[in-house]
Design a protein around this motif. Structure first.
Motif, PDB file in Angstrom:
ATOM      1  N   GLU A   3      39.568  38.500  48.351  1.00  0.00           N
ATOM      2  CA  GLU A   3      39.114  39.647  49.130  1.00  0.00           C
ATOM      3  C   GLU A   3      37.620  39.545  49.387  1.00  0.00           C
ATOM      4  OE1 GLU A   3      39.647  42.978  51.334  1.00  0.00           O
ATOM      5  OE2 GLU A   3      41.229  41.871  50.271  1.00  0.00           O
ATOM      6  N   GLY A   4      37.220  39.613  50.640  1.00  0.00           N
ATOM      7  CA  GLY A   4      35.809  39.577  50.996  1.00  0.00           C
ATOM      8  C   GLY A   4      35.219  38.186  51.097  1.00  0.00           C
ATOM      9  N   LYS A   5      35.966  37.163  50.716  1.00  0.00           N
ATOM     10  CA  LYS A   5      35.452  35.794  50.765  1.00  0.00           C
ATOM     11  C   LYS A   5      35.662  35.202  52.150  1.00  0.00           C
ATOM     12  CE  LYS A   5      36.156  31.178  48.775  1.00  0.00           C
ATOM     13  NZ  LYS A   5      36.575  30.502  50.013  1.00  0.00           N
ATOM     14  N   ARG A   6      34.592  34.709  52.735  1.00  0.00           N
ATOM     15  CA  ARG A   6      34.708  34.033  54.020  1.00  0.00           C
ATOM     16  C   ARG A   6      34.999  32.558  53.784  1.00  0.00           C
ATOM     17  NH1 ARG A   6      29.326  34.940  57.093  1.00  0.00           N
ATOM     18  NH2 ARG A   6      30.512  34.396  58.967  1.00  0.00           N
ATOM     19  N   LEU A   7      35.924  32.014  54.545  1.00  0.00           N
ATOM     20  CA  LEU A   7      36.239  30.595  54.442  1.00  0.00           C
ATOM     21  C   LEU A   7      35.068  29.769  54.935  1.00  0.00           C
ATOM     22  CD1 LEU A   7      39.193  31.684  54.229  1.00  0.00           C
ATOM     23  CD2 LEU A   7      39.882  29.656  55.493  1.00  0.00           C
ATOM     24  N   ARG A   8      34.793  28.697  54.216  1.00  0.00           N
ATOM     25  CA  ARG A   8      33.786  27.735  54.631  1.00  0.00           C
ATOM     26  C   ARG A   8      34.480  26.706  55.522  1.00  0.00           C
ATOM     27  NH1 ARG A   8      29.200  27.313  51.823  1.00  0.00           N
ATOM     28  NH2 ARG A   8      29.216  25.023  51.831  1.00  0.00           N
ATOM     29  N   VAL A   9      34.022  26.614  56.768  1.00  0.00           N
ATOM     30  CA  VAL A   9      34.675  25.781  57.773  1.00  0.00           C
ATOM     31  C   VAL A   9      33.769  24.626  58.167  1.00  0.00           C
ATOM     32  CG1 VAL A   9      35.560  25.723  60.138  1.00  0.00           C
ATOM     33  CG2 VAL A   9      36.045  27.683  58.677  1.00  0.00           C
ATOM     34  N   ALA A  10      34.367  23.447  58.332  1.00  0.00           N
ATOM     35  CA  ALA A  10      33.661  22.290  58.867  1.00  0.00           C
ATOM     36  C   ALA A  10      34.384  21.800  60.110  1.00  0.00           C
ATOM     37  CB  ALA A  10      33.583  21.176  57.831  1.00  0.00           C
ATOM     38  N   VAL A  11      33.639  21.310  61.085  1.00  0.00           N
ATOM     39  CA  VAL A  11      34.194  20.780  62.326  1.00  0.00           C
ATOM     40  C   VAL A  11      33.880  19.294  62.400  1.00  0.00           C
ATOM     41  CG1 VAL A  11      34.130  20.898  64.840  1.00  0.00           C
ATOM     42  CG2 VAL A  11      33.935  23.001  63.490  1.00  0.00           C
ATOM     43  N   VAL A  12      34.903  18.483  62.614  1.00  0.00           N
ATOM     44  CA  VAL A  12      34.731  17.034  62.699  1.00  0.00           C
ATOM     45  C   VAL A  12      34.974  16.601  64.137  1.00  0.00           C
ATOM     46  CG1 VAL A  12      35.476  14.802  61.801  1.00  0.00           C
ATOM     47  CG2 VAL A  12      35.571  16.836  60.342  1.00  0.00           C
ATOM     48  N   PRO A  70      34.309  22.331  52.033  1.00  0.00           N
ATOM     49  CA  PRO A  70      34.863  23.338  52.955  1.00  0.00           C
ATOM     50  C   PRO A  70      36.284  23.735  52.560  1.00  0.00           C
ATOM     51  CG  PRO A  70      34.935  21.170  53.960  1.00  0.00           C
ATOM     52  CD  PRO A  70      34.156  21.019  52.693  1.00  0.00           C
ATOM     53  N   ASP A  71      36.662  24.959  52.944  1.00  0.00           N
ATOM     54  CA  ASP A  71      38.026  25.443  52.732  1.00  0.00           C
ATOM     55  C   ASP A  71      38.949  24.981  53.854  1.00  0.00           C
ATOM     56  OD1 ASP A  71      37.404  27.202  50.415  1.00  0.00           O
ATOM     57  OD2 ASP A  71      36.207  28.283  51.901  1.00  0.00           O
ATOM     58  N   LEU A  72      38.378  24.837  55.047  1.00  0.00           N
ATOM     59  CA  LEU A  72      39.151  24.502  56.245  1.00  0.00           C
ATOM     60  C   LEU A  72      38.347  23.520  57.083  1.00  0.00           C
ATOM     61  CD1 LEU A  72      41.543  25.060  58.231  1.00  0.00           C
ATOM     62  CD2 LEU A  72      40.175  26.955  59.147  1.00  0.00           C
ATOM     63  N   VAL A  73      39.023  22.473  57.560  1.00  0.00           N
ATOM     64  CA  VAL A  73      38.368  21.465  58.397  1.00  0.00           C
ATOM     65  C   VAL A  73      39.064  21.414  59.746  1.00  0.00           C
ATOM     66  CG1 VAL A  73      37.861  19.012  58.680  1.00  0.00           C
ATOM     67  CG2 VAL A  73      37.633  20.082  56.430  1.00  0.00           C
ATOM     68  N   SER A  74      38.299  21.612  60.817  1.00  0.00           N
ATOM     69  CA  SER A  74      38.800  21.430  62.180  1.00  0.00           C
ATOM     70  C   SER A  74      38.562  19.988  62.596  1.00  0.00           C
ATOM     71  CB  SER A  74      38.052  22.356  63.153  1.00  0.00           C
ATOM     72  OG  SER A  74      38.729  23.549  63.352  1.00  0.00           O
ATOM     73  N   ILE A  75      39.626  19.335  63.069  1.00  0.00           N
ATOM     74  CA  ILE A  75      39.500  17.945  63.496  1.00  0.00           C
ATOM     75  C   ILE A  75      39.614  17.888  65.012  1.00  0.00           C
ATOM     76  CG2 ILE A  75      40.558  15.659  63.401  1.00  0.00           C
ATOM     77  CD1 ILE A  75      41.178  16.195  60.492  1.00  0.00           C
ATOM     78  N   VAL A  83      44.761  10.650  61.555  1.00  0.00           N
ATOM     79  CA  VAL A  83      45.478  10.418  60.302  1.00  0.00           C
ATOM     80  C   VAL A  83      44.511  10.301  59.131  1.00  0.00           C
ATOM     81  CG1 VAL A  83      47.019   8.886  59.031  1.00  0.00           C
ATOM     82  CG2 VAL A  83      47.446   9.354  61.426  1.00  0.00           C
ATOM     83  N   GLU A  84      43.565   9.390  59.218  1.00  0.00           N
ATOM     84  CA  GLU A  84      42.657   9.169  58.098  1.00  0.00           C
ATOM     85  C   GLU A  84      41.798  10.395  57.826  1.00  0.00           C
ATOM     86  OE1 GLU A  84      42.757   6.783  55.905  1.00  0.00           O
ATOM     87  OE2 GLU A  84      44.483   6.048  57.033  1.00  0.00           O
ATOM     88  N   GLN A  85      41.322  11.047  58.867  1.00  0.00           N
ATOM     89  CA  GLN A  85      40.468  12.225  58.659  1.00  0.00           C
ATOM     90  C   GLN A  85      41.261  13.387  58.082  1.00  0.00           C
ATOM     91  OE1 GLN A  85      38.793  12.639  62.590  1.00  0.00           O
ATOM     92  NE2 GLN A  85      37.059  11.315  62.122  1.00  0.00           N
ATOM     93  N   THR A  86      42.502  13.577  58.542  1.00  0.00           N
ATOM     94  CA  THR A  86      43.340  14.637  57.986  1.00  0.00           C
ATOM     95  C   THR A  86      43.646  14.371  56.523  1.00  0.00           C
ATOM     96  OG1 THR A  86      44.349  15.182  60.120  1.00  0.00           O
ATOM     97  CG2 THR A  86      45.601  15.749  58.150  1.00  0.00           C
ATOM     98  N   LYS A  87      44.033  13.142  56.189  1.00  0.00           N
ATOM     99  CA  LYS A  87      44.322  12.804  54.800  1.00  0.00           C
ATOM    100  C   LYS A  87      43.085  12.988  53.917  1.00  0.00           C
ATOM    101  CE  LYS A  87      46.509   8.977  54.065  1.00  0.00           C
ATOM    102  NZ  LYS A  87      46.893   7.536  54.228  1.00  0.00           N
ATOM    103  N   CYS A  98      44.064  20.674  63.185  1.00  0.00           N
ATOM    104  CA  CYS A  98      43.843  19.447  63.942  1.00  0.00           C
ATOM    105  C   CYS A  98      44.268  19.601  65.400  1.00  0.00           C
ATOM    106  CB  CYS A  98      44.629  18.309  63.290  1.00  0.00           C
ATOM    107  SG  CYS A  98      44.436  16.698  64.079  1.00  0.00           S
ATOM    108  N   GLU A  99      43.438  19.074  66.284  1.00  0.00           N
ATOM    109  CA  GLU A  99      43.737  19.130  67.711  1.00  0.00           C
ATOM    110  C   GLU A  99      44.954  18.274  68.054  1.00  0.00           C
ATOM    111  OE1 GLU A  99      43.235  20.416  70.626  1.00  0.00           O
ATOM    112  OE2 GLU A  99      41.895  21.957  69.860  1.00  0.00           O
ATOM    113  N   LYS A 100      45.508  18.567  69.228  1.00  0.00           N
ATOM    114  CA  LYS A 100      46.635  17.783  69.740  1.00  0.00           C
ATOM    115  C   LYS A 100      46.114  16.504  70.385  1.00  0.00           C
ATOM    116  CE  LYS A 100      45.521  18.452  74.117  1.00  0.00           C
ATOM    117  NZ  LYS A 100      45.130  17.342  75.008  1.00  0.00           N
TER     118      LYS A 100
END
Length: 364
Positions: A3-12, A70-75, A83-87, A98-100
């Motif tokens: 509760e109240g915690k913001r996810l730390r996000v990284a964009v690759v 990060p809690d969440l990574v956008s690829i 594949v390698e970045q997601t793994k 991950c993008e299409k």
């Protein structure tokens, strides 16, 4: 997420599509914050980070994951890197958005998902066209029997891309892009079609290179039979000056048609009733309770909810794999001239390894 915690996000990857991710995260700023981005292009990643507030620029994903956790990574990188970045991100404990296309083959998809763990982290994929509330409204009407059985459908992604578009080195090649417009353009609309009509049973297809000097196709057509018995046509093209994305579904009691380009709202859907249907019923079809347009921001909402609950998000696992299997079947049918049934492309099938029906790196 506590509760109240913001996810730390990284964009690759901080090319053009990363801006859609940044806008989506900004729309959910009470829940997330972009803390870092990675790209080999120093100028580009610095500009992205400047536009994302206090985000830190990196040139190496491993260093980013170790230092920022990060809690969440956008690829947002080209498909050959997914594949390698997601793994790598999953193994660090981060969820992935991950993008299409998710990757270049079913074999690669299966390799990625091995790194998931029960309760998370999970990898979800950006199929934002199914996120609009008008699509959910159609599914509710269909499930409730208000439209009758679906009978005939058409799915169309007819866009235009010139030679300059294919001058980008990774585009138009099986090894780096994984496929042509069926893979990189029409996958959104085809995913929406499957989301609306359910499991497909068989596909028969043709592909061609009519204009562009590429290894992959620049146009494809397919005939599809669904498990429900409904029949559909699918057209994907990058040769069409009058650009449009369209889905039309003829049911027993109505035709539902969606016409747009890159995103839609309720106004882009049209319901035409059969002659004997009462107009009061039609008004309900045309007025969904909500009007949330399809977008990355809308697609992010259920992912964040899944993270909080520790459950598998939509557009992941078998749900994320369904349209990729459909694309593989389209390519296999076009190459062999035979119909392809759902479930027949498994390990040992060349189209499990590559949409071109050969090992990555093999020429021909």
């Amino acid at each position: 997420m506590g509760e109240g915690k913001r996810l730390r996000v990284a964009v690759v990857g901080t090319g053009a599509i990363a801006e859609s991710h940044r806008i989506a995260f900004e729309a959910h700023r009470e829940d997330v914050e972009i803390v870092a981005a990675a790209d080999l292009d120093e100028v580009r990643v610095a500009a992205f980070c400047a536009g994302a507030g206090d985000a830190q620029p990196y040139h190496d994903l491993g260093t980013l994951l170790a230092e920022q956790e990060p809690d969440l990574v956008s690829i947002c990188t080209p498909p050959s890197l997914h594949v390698e970045q997601t793994k790598q991100a999953l193994e660090s404990g981060a969820w992935v958005w991950c993008e299409k296309p998710p990757c270049r083959s079913l074999a690669e998809y299966d390799e990625m998902t091995v790194a998931e763990r029960e309760g998370g982290p999970y990898a979800a994929f950006v199929y934002q066209q199914r996120s609009g509330s008008a699509a959910a409204h159609f599914r509710e009407l269909l499930a409730g029997g208000e439209l009758g059985r679906p009978l005939v459908a058409h799915c169309q992604t007819t866009w235009y891309r010139d030679a300059a578009y294919y001058a980008v080195p990774w585009r138009g090649h099986w090894e780096t892009e994984g496929g042509g417009p069926a893979m990189g353009h029409g996958i959104h609309q085809m995913d929406l079609l499957l989301h609306l009509l359910g499991d497909w049973a068989e596909v028969r297809a043709m592909t061609a290179r009519l204009v562009h000097d590429v290894e992959t196709e620049d146009v494809s057509t397919a005939l599809v039979r669904f498990e429900s018995g409904a029949l559909a046509t699918v057209v994907n093209s990058v040769l069409s000056p009058d650009e449009v994305s369209r889905i039309r579904i003829d049911c027993e009691l109505a035709t539902a048609e969606l016409t747009h380009l890159y995103g839609y709202g309720a106004k882009d859907w049209r319901y035409t009733p059969a002659p004997h249907v009462d107009e009061d019923v039609v008004e309900r079809w045309r007025t969904p309770a909500d009007d949330v347009g399809s977008s990355h921001a809308a697609a992010l909402t259920p992912l964040l909810a899944a993270y909080r609950a520790g459950r598998r998000p939509p557009c992941s696992g078998d749900d994320g794999r369904r349209v990729l299997e459909f694309v593989a079947a389209l390519y296999k049918s076009a190459a062999t001239g035979a119909g392809v049934r759902r479930g027949e492309i498994g390990p040992g099938d060349p189209f499990h390894l590559s949409m071109a029906g050969k090992r990555t790196g093999e020429r021909g």
